[in-house]
Design an enzyme around this catalytic site. Sequence first.
Site, PDB file in Angstrom:
ATOM      1  N   HIS A 135       0.815  -1.214   0.000  1.00  0.00           N
ATOM      2  CA  HIS A 135       0.000   0.000   0.000  1.00  0.00           C
ATOM      3  C   HIS A 135       0.853   1.271   0.000  1.00  0.00           C
ATOM      4  O   HIS A 135       0.338   2.359  -0.248  1.00  0.00           O
ATOM      5  CB  HIS A 135      -0.976   0.007   1.183  1.00  0.00           C
ATOM      6  CG  HIS A 135      -0.354   0.223   2.524  1.00  0.00           C
ATOM      7  ND1 HIS A 135      -0.057  -0.798   3.400  1.00  0.00           N
ATOM      8  CD2 HIS A 135       0.019   1.361   3.155  1.00  0.00           C
ATOM      9  CE1 HIS A 135       0.459  -0.305   4.501  1.00  0.00           C
ATOM     10  NE2 HIS A 135       0.521   1.012   4.383  1.00  0.00           N
ATOM     11  N   ASP A 165       0.252  -7.793   1.585  1.00  0.00           N
ATOM     12  CA  ASP A 165       0.550  -6.355   1.596  1.00  0.00           C
ATOM     13  C   ASP A 165       2.058  -6.114   1.534  1.00  0.00           C
ATOM     14  O   ASP A 165       2.602  -5.294   2.275  1.00  0.00           O
ATOM     15  CB  ASP A 165      -0.045  -5.685   2.833  1.00  0.00           C
ATOM     16  CG  ASP A 165       0.016  -4.164   2.749  1.00  0.00           C
ATOM     17  OD1 ASP A 165       0.079  -3.632   1.621  1.00  0.00           O
ATOM     18  OD2 ASP A 165       0.019  -3.507   3.804  1.00  0.00           O
ATOM     19  N   SER A 239       4.722   2.624   7.747  1.00  0.00           N
ATOM     20  CA  SER A 239       4.389   1.428   6.976  1.00  0.00           C
ATOM     21  C   SER A 239       5.561   0.980   6.116  1.00  0.00           C
ATOM     22  O   SER A 239       6.162   1.784   5.401  1.00  0.00           O
ATOM     23  CB  SER A 239       3.186   1.692   6.078  1.00  0.00           C
ATOM     24  OG  SER A 239       2.028   1.879   6.837  1.00  0.00           O
TER      25      SER A 239
END
Length: 495
Positions: A135, A165, A239
């Site tokens: 993402h 992910d 992230s």
Amino acid sequence: MPTILTEAAYPAPANRVWRGFCALLMLSVMVSVFWSQGVAAASLPDFTELVEENSSAVVNIATTSAPKSGSQRFKGFDGTPFDQEQFEQLPEFFQDFFRGPQSPFGGGPGKSQPRRSMGSGFIVSRDGYVLTNNHVVEGADEIIVRLNDRRELPAKLVGTDPRSDMAVLKIEDGDDLPVVRIGRSRDLKVGEWVFAIGSPFGFDYTVTAGIVSALGRSLPTENYVPFIQTDVAINPGNSGGPLFNLDGDVIGINSQIYTRSGGFMGVSFAIPIDDAMNVFRQIRDNGTVARGWLGVLIQEVNRDLAESFGLKRPRGALVAEVMEGSPAQQAGLQSGDIVLAYDGEDVQLSSDLPPMVGRTPIGETAQLTVLRGGEEIKLDVEIGKLPEQGGEQKAAPADSRGDSSSAPLGMIVEPLPAELVDSLGIDGGVVVSDIARGPAFEAGIRPRDVITEINREKVTSIKEFREVVEALPKDRAVSVRVIRQGRAVYLVMKP
């Protein structure tokens, strides 16, 4: 009258002894306090050297995405969109108004701005391979990797795996770059210290620390990742960054947080590095990721289901549906089986099973320990390849009406039309046409549900439905298998 002793009342030698005793007592207390503080300080980890050793291999990832064509078309007062030619014919004053950020009409064409985002990552090879989250780079047209020494290097996207992910980047012209040391997430223990390095909110190389809160967490959107849960402060921008243990080894990739505010609330999740490196090697070598596939729909075994299936405590993964032509069907797995172990490893929660199957090499044979009819049996299954996302879905059942028959338990059922039997791939069943308050409603059964099994007894017709219901025990919970929107699920009913 009693004598009141004062300091002057004691003889001089006794007075000196008393003062010495008090001084010694005070010194003992002070030593005890400082010693306990020293022990507490010595027991806390020192992250300074670990951060110095590993910061150089942690990177900031900046992405730029071009605006989508036609994504901000001008809308007139009546909501009708204008095309570019019509918009340019408007007076400049109106063009500026409709392009403005406060315009209630959607903004004008030709003024869309590129979308920019930031995240974190880390280098795993000296020739420039970088791991991050999918993402972070999804939809990016340009990716720039910034190192700790402020070098900014372009990178290309090697491949992604949305299911975990994860994304793999390759720094162009990378040569003799600093790298992290890869650890083993399978050795992690709940309660041990970990720390993260990343760029929350764009603040480069921020260090946060905490402990491992739990292992093997399953999230609703991720079935194939047994997440590491920590209380390390993770925020937007973290992230894709690494999670380290106290040996300085990467043991996870910070990926998600649980939040109601948009920021950190004490619960964060990381992808275990063992799973991440498996994904990395497949993307690097093959450009894609292949996972093991069993071909079943499973659900959690709660206390009532455990009772209805004869388990002493809730455990295992209940097979609600076996997909046609799947490895599970070929191995003889049936709906209503409870998988208790996979290749000798206990399955405590239903969420334990998908990662076990997913990391099994395609074509390898695994042994399942299954509870069926109150007895444990062994089944050997040759693991297949997980289909592309959506490939394993089935069509939802259509509505059906026919000659209805009333039944106990507070619901009315009808015969299942033959065309639905074929489309659902089942032997038969009955469809619930109406339901009132009662055991069936309390169990969660609703109109349009297709009942195929009650108390481990097949139901293929109205006659069988009545026979099974009449024979139900009155002193314990029973399981009911229903198909809802093309998916099978077990419910617990208490007659």
